[in-house]
Design a protein around this motif. Structure first.
Motif, PDB file in Angstrom:
ATOM      1  N   SER A 203       1.693  91.742  44.842  1.00 32.92           N
ATOM      2  CA  SER A 203       1.428  93.153  43.791  1.00 32.92           C
ATOM      3  C   SER A 203       0.704  92.351  42.774  1.00 32.92           C
TER       4      SER A 203
ATOM      5  N   SER B 172      -5.415 101.280  45.945  1.00 35.65           N
ATOM      6  CA  SER B 172      -4.338 100.008  45.818  1.00 35.65           C
ATOM      7  C   SER B 172      -3.015 100.491  45.536  1.00 35.65           C
TER       8      SER B 172
ATOM      9  N   MET C 269       0.118  99.599  48.160  1.00 38.02           N
ATOM     10  CA  MET C 269       1.209  99.197  47.504  1.00 38.02           C
ATOM     11  C   MET C 269       2.466  99.888  48.104  1.00 38.02           C
TER      12      MET C 269
ATOM     13  N   LEU D  12       5.916  97.642  48.269  1.00 35.41           N
ATOM     14  CA  LEU D  12       5.630  96.756  47.176  1.00 35.41           C
ATOM     15  C   LEU D  12       5.867  97.896  45.916  1.00 35.41           C
TER      16      LEU D  12
ATOM     17  N   SER E  73       4.744  98.609  41.419  1.00 30.42           N
ATOM     18  CA  SER E  73       3.757  99.323  41.015  1.00 30.42           C
ATOM     19  C   SER E  73       3.519  99.396  39.480  1.00 30.42           C
TER      20      SER E  73
END
Length: 143
Positions: A4, A62, A66, A71, A107
């Protein structure tokens, strides 16, 4: 966590690079092809706005990566999938932080980077618009 951070830093650098080239090209085209005035300022505002939309889209992509890789994710919203992520990205990029949708997991790190990057890049766009407006008002006969 490392993934991340890497995604966040790469997105930060990519959005900054896109903005640099967009504003450089925009300034060159406006100063070469347009007379100072309202139309030049409007072109600067619209061009910078388009660059900001593209950069927020890069962050949204992005965030989606994730989310897809586990993530991080999001809570809230209407579960409209990518549109919710893009909406969050636009709100976050402009540092509004409405809070109806919020990031979870890693995030949250990306959200902080996006807010910082958005603030910096919006400031650069404001500088471009100022330069274009200054050229308008510094011309003889303009007040």
């Amino acid at each position: 966590m490392t993934g991340s951070i890497l995604i966040g830093i790469l997105t930060f650098c990519l959005a900054s690079t896109v903005h640099y080239f967009a504003l450089t090209r925009l300034h060159g085209v406006i100063t070469a092809r347009m007379k100072p005035g309202y139309s030049a300022v409007l072109a600067g505002i619209c061009g910078a706005g388009a660059a900001h939309l593209l950069e927020a889209m890069l962050y949204a992509l992005s965030f989606a990566v994730m989310d897809a890789t586990g993530l991080g994710g999001f809570k809230g919203g209407d579960s409209d999938g990518f549109m919710d992520i893009f909406y969050f990205s636009l709100v976050n990029y402009t540092s509004l932080g409405l809070g109806d949708i919020y990031p979870t997991g890693h995030s949250r790190f990306m959200a902080g980077l996006e807010s910082l990057n958005g603030f910096l890049l919006i400031s650069c766009s404001a500088s471009l618009v100022f330069v274009l407006m200054h050229k308008n008002f510094s011309q003889p006969g303009n007040s």
